[in-house]
Design a protein around this motif. Sequence first.
Motif, PDB file in Angstrom:
ATOM      1  N   ALA A  96       0.872  -1.171   0.000  1.00 24.59           N
ATOM      2  CA  ALA A  96       0.000   0.000   0.000  1.00 24.59           C
ATOM      3  C   ALA A  96       0.908   1.220   0.000  1.00 24.59           C
ATOM      4  CB  ALA A  96      -0.907   0.006   1.222  1.00 24.59           C
ATOM      5  N   ILE A  97       0.911   1.940  -1.102  1.00 28.00           N
ATOM      6  CA  ILE A  97       1.749   3.130  -1.252  1.00 28.00           C
ATOM      7  C   ILE A  97       0.906   4.349  -0.907  1.00 28.00           C
ATOM      8  CG2 ILE A  97       3.071   4.511  -2.894  1.00 28.00           C
ATOM      9  CD1 ILE A  97       3.631   1.928  -4.436  1.00 28.00           C
ATOM     10  N   VAL A  98       1.343   5.105   0.080  1.00 23.79           N
ATOM     11  CA  VAL A  98       0.579   6.257   0.562  1.00 23.79           C
ATOM     12  C   VAL A  98       1.358   7.526   0.250  1.00 23.79           C
ATOM     13  CG1 VAL A  98      -0.568   7.319   2.539  1.00 23.79           C
ATOM     14  CG2 VAL A  98      -0.375   4.818   2.404  1.00 23.79           C
ATOM     15  N   LEU A  99       0.799   8.353  -0.622  1.00 21.89           N
ATOM     16  CA  LEU A  99       1.440   9.605  -1.015  1.00 21.89           C
ATOM     17  C   LEU A  99       1.012  10.741  -0.089  1.00 21.89           C
ATOM     18  CD1 LEU A  99       1.222   9.307  -4.911  1.00 21.89           C
ATOM     19  CD2 LEU A  99       2.890   8.326  -3.316  1.00 21.89           C
ATOM     20  N   SER A 121      10.204   9.748  -1.411  1.00 22.78           N
ATOM     21  CA  SER A 121       9.646  10.224  -2.670  1.00 22.78           C
ATOM     22  C   SER A 121       8.789   9.138  -3.312  1.00 22.78           C
ATOM     23  CB  SER A 121      10.768  10.618  -3.633  1.00 22.78           C
ATOM     24  OG  SER A 121      11.507   9.471  -4.024  1.00 22.78           O
ATOM     25  N   ILE A 122       8.014   9.560  -4.311  1.00 16.98           N
ATOM     26  CA  ILE A 122       7.215   8.608  -5.082  1.00 16.98           C
ATOM     27  C   ILE A 122       8.125   7.603  -5.777  1.00 16.98           C
ATOM     28  CG2 ILE A 122       5.668   8.359  -7.061  1.00 16.98           C
ATOM     29  CD1 ILE A 122       4.468  11.054  -6.388  1.00 16.98           C
ATOM     30  N   ASP A 123       9.210   8.101  -6.358  1.00 15.97           N
ATOM     31  CA  ASP A 123      10.116   7.212  -7.083  1.00 15.97           C
ATOM     32  C   ASP A 123      10.708   6.152  -6.170  1.00 15.97           C
ATOM     33  OD1 ASP A 123       9.676   8.507  -9.452  1.00 15.97           O
ATOM     34  OD2 ASP A 123      11.462   9.774  -9.335  1.00 15.97           O
ATOM     35  N   GLU A 124      11.068   6.549  -4.947  1.00 18.84           N
ATOM     36  CA  GLU A 124      11.625   5.581  -4.007  1.00 18.84           C
ATOM     37  C   GLU A 124      10.588   4.526  -3.633  1.00 18.84           C
ATOM     38  OE1 GLU A 124      13.716   5.313   0.442  1.00 18.84           O
ATOM     39  OE2 GLU A 124      13.204   7.283  -0.408  1.00 18.84           O
ATOM     40  N   ALA A 125       9.347   4.949  -3.477  1.00 21.65           N
ATOM     41  CA  ALA A 125       8.279   3.998  -3.147  1.00 21.65           C
ATOM     42  C   ALA A 125       8.098   2.974  -4.261  1.00 21.65           C
ATOM     43  CB  ALA A 125       6.976   4.746  -2.891  1.00 21.65           C
ATOM     44  N   VAL A 126       8.069   3.448  -5.501  1.00 20.07           N
ATOM     45  CA  VAL A 126       7.886   2.544  -6.636  1.00 20.07           C
ATOM     46  C   VAL A 126       9.068   1.597  -6.767  1.00 20.07           C
ATOM     47  CG1 VAL A 126       7.689   2.415  -9.148  1.00 20.07           C
ATOM     48  CG2 VAL A 126       6.379   4.133  -7.876  1.00 20.07           C
ATOM     49  N   LEU A 164      -4.878  12.334  -9.552  1.00 22.39           N
ATOM     50  CA  LEU A 164      -5.080  11.283 -10.537  1.00 22.39           C
ATOM     51  C   LEU A 164      -3.849  11.090 -11.418  1.00 22.39           C
ATOM     52  CD1 LEU A 164      -7.302   9.310 -11.334  1.00 22.39           C
ATOM     53  CD2 LEU A 164      -8.062  10.952 -13.070  1.00 22.39           C
ATOM     54  N   HIS A 165      -3.134  12.175 -11.701  1.00 25.28           N
ATOM     55  CA  HIS A 165      -1.910  12.058 -12.503  1.00 25.28           C
ATOM     56  C   HIS A 165      -0.886  11.196 -11.784  1.00 25.28           C
ATOM     57  CE1 HIS A 165       2.144  13.312 -13.822  1.00 25.28           C
ATOM     58  NE2 HIS A 165       1.577  13.381 -15.020  1.00 25.28           N
ATOM     59  N   ASP A 166      -0.700  11.433 -10.486  1.00 19.45           N
ATOM     60  CA  ASP A 166       0.250  10.625  -9.710  1.00 19.45           C
ATOM     61  C   ASP A 166      -0.203   9.164  -9.637  1.00 19.45           C
ATOM     62  OD1 ASP A 166       1.892  12.778  -9.260  1.00 19.45           O
ATOM     63  OD2 ASP A 166       1.186  13.168  -7.215  1.00 19.45           O
ATOM     64  N   VAL A 202      -3.309  -2.820  -9.990  1.00 23.96           N
ATOM     65  CA  VAL A 202      -3.081  -1.671  -9.113  1.00 23.96           C
ATOM     66  C   VAL A 202      -4.437  -1.150  -8.658  1.00 23.96           C
ATOM     67  CG1 VAL A 202      -2.142   0.650  -8.899  1.00 23.96           C
ATOM     68  CG2 VAL A 202      -0.949  -1.047 -10.302  1.00 23.96           C
ATOM     69  N   GLN A 203      -4.624  -1.064  -7.367  1.00 27.12           N
ATOM     70  CA  GLN A 203      -5.843  -0.513  -6.790  1.00 27.12           C
ATOM     71  C   GLN A 203      -5.586   0.953  -6.441  1.00 27.12           C
ATOM     72  OE1 GLN A 203      -8.721  -2.184  -6.251  1.00 27.12           O
ATOM     73  NE2 GLN A 203      -8.131  -4.337  -6.454  1.00 27.12           N
ATOM     74  N   VAL A 204      -6.389   1.845  -6.972  1.00 30.13           N
ATOM     75  CA  VAL A 204      -6.264   3.265  -6.656  1.00 30.13           C
ATOM     76  C   VAL A 204      -7.282   3.607  -5.578  1.00 30.13           C
ATOM     77  CG1 VAL A 204      -6.422   5.629  -7.536  1.00 30.13           C
ATOM     78  CG2 VAL A 204      -5.445   3.814  -8.965  1.00 30.13           C
ATOM     79  N   ASN A 205      -6.789   4.061  -4.426  1.00 25.98           N
ATOM     80  CA  ASN A 205      -7.624   4.435  -3.281  1.00 25.98           C
ATOM     81  C   ASN A 205      -8.519   3.284  -2.824  1.00 25.98           C
ATOM     82  OD1 ASN A 205      -6.585   7.067  -3.027  1.00 25.98           O
ATOM     83  ND2 ASN A 205      -7.950   7.817  -4.630  1.00 25.98           N
ATOM     84  N   ASN A 206      -7.917   2.123  -2.704  1.00 24.74           N
ATOM     85  CA  ASN A 206      -8.628   0.967  -2.165  1.00 24.74           C
ATOM     86  C   ASN A 206      -7.591  -0.054  -1.707  1.00 24.74           C
ATOM     87  OD1 ASN A 206     -11.017  -0.579  -1.588  1.00 24.74           O
ATOM     88  ND2 ASN A 206     -10.498  -1.885  -3.320  1.00 24.74           N
ATOM     89  N   LYS A 207      -7.980  -0.908  -0.789  1.00 27.18           N
ATOM     90  CA  LYS A 207      -7.114  -2.000  -0.364  1.00 27.18           C
ATOM     91  C   LYS A 207      -6.917  -2.979  -1.509  1.00 27.18           C
ATOM     92  CE  LYS A 207     -11.076  -4.462   1.619  1.00 27.18           C
ATOM     93  NZ  LYS A 207     -12.060  -3.414   1.310  1.00 27.18           N
ATOM     94  N   THR A 208      -5.833  -3.721  -1.466  1.00 20.31           N
ATOM     95  CA  THR A 208      -5.648  -4.794  -2.436  1.00 20.31           C
ATOM     96  C   THR A 208      -6.665  -5.892  -2.148  1.00 20.31           C
ATOM     97  OG1 THR A 208      -3.903  -5.666  -0.983  1.00 20.31           O
ATOM     98  CG2 THR A 208      -3.203  -4.347  -2.874  1.00 20.31           C
TER      99      THR A 208
END
Length: 478
Positions: free
Chosen positions: A258-261, A392-397, A416-418, A431-437
Amino acid sequence: MSNNSYNFNDLMDKNENRQYIQITSPLDNSVIGKVPALNQEEVDRAIQSAKAAFPSWRNVPLNERAEILYKAANILLEHIDRLTELLVREVGKDRKSAGSEITRTADFIRFTADTAKSIHGESIQGDTFSGFNKEKFAVVTREPVGVVLAISPFNYPINLATSKIAPALIAGNTVIFKPATTGSLCGIELVNIFKAAGLPEGVLNIITGNGSEIGDYVVTHPDINFINFTGSTEVGIGISEKAHMVPLLMELGGKDAAIVLKDADLAFAAKNIIAGAFSYSGQRCTAVKRILVVNEVADLLISHLKEEIQKLQVGNPLEKQVDIVPLINTKAADYVWDLIEDAKAKGAQLIYGGEREGNLIYPTLFDYVTTDMRVAWEEPFGPVLPILRVNSIDEAVDLANQSEYGLQSSVFTENLHDAFHVASRLEVGTVQVNNKTERGPDHFPFLGVKKSGIGTQGIRYSIEAMTRVKATVINLSH
């Protein structure tokens, strides 16, 4: 009994000369039943029965096969109370989740029958390729592959068995079904329901037994035409190494992140993450198994996580409605506990939990988990959740993609762009956007990459996987 005759219920009869496997409940270690430990000769008989039934079953009209599935779904719901109780006792699931598994399975069966009716072939004109003309065209159809081996796991013994069996049957295949040992009582009930719905003899045969006796034997059997497996990556790799030239459809392990920005709705994210990580004690391939959070919002996210994790009910589902149940066996609990002890020893900060009573491990949350800790990489299949802070986002990915697994990931953000940027770079099946896997809806594609699986599941995709394309080329001039 002829060589092609196989009746599992006959094998269930008490026999002094037969070895049986006792099935014990993970909730109280009570013996709740026994299943026969089949030998290779009996497995042969089951497979030969399925092979003999295939020619007639494939020729049953699709609408008649669909009617059998509809009836099976109805019978399943008629027995929902009894099956719910069996699920609770055999695999330790809470009653709410067990009941949901039954209703979801009935929906799955119906949708499978509906979907098969809308799958059509095609015709291709020869003149669409240079050098050929309209007097050559191909009729493209889909045909069943033959005898499908369906191997299901313990955690969803009815749903994840049906997700293999129903698409195989509606496509015209016959099935050899090997359930996990814990879960085999549910598997037997499921097979009996399909037979009560009118499935002909030999079309669906269940086999139970010790892996050392029949495991390798059945996956390498020359009359198995397709293998559909859900389970551990270790076992999946072993099957793929042994099953030469046999098509595979596999759902294996995961380490879903779960990646949290920084712009995420943190309260919403925390609620989803805790539900995704700890339902059924995390004994799900799609459970959230790590949090990768941008450092500047990590402390606030953790405060929300603590608030949510404290709401979880822990205990025995025979006594009350709970979220955290005992793990399936002592081996599983020992493994999770070793991950917890390793994280503690290497300096992770325990935010919540870290307690154990037998096979019951309390929901455990760690902060400041580092990449030298086992819990950062290994799939626990239990109620432990590590937090890894990133800048950062890049480090998370990049950190997410370093995993050997690639089942699912979540990204929580209001941008939404991110969301699309992260989704496009993650090496996962979903990939789940704004939801649990999570798995589902069941008609969506479901797949893993890397060591998380082979092929694509989901109702239409599973039907197509268990059929093969056949082209009949018509030449009008000769």
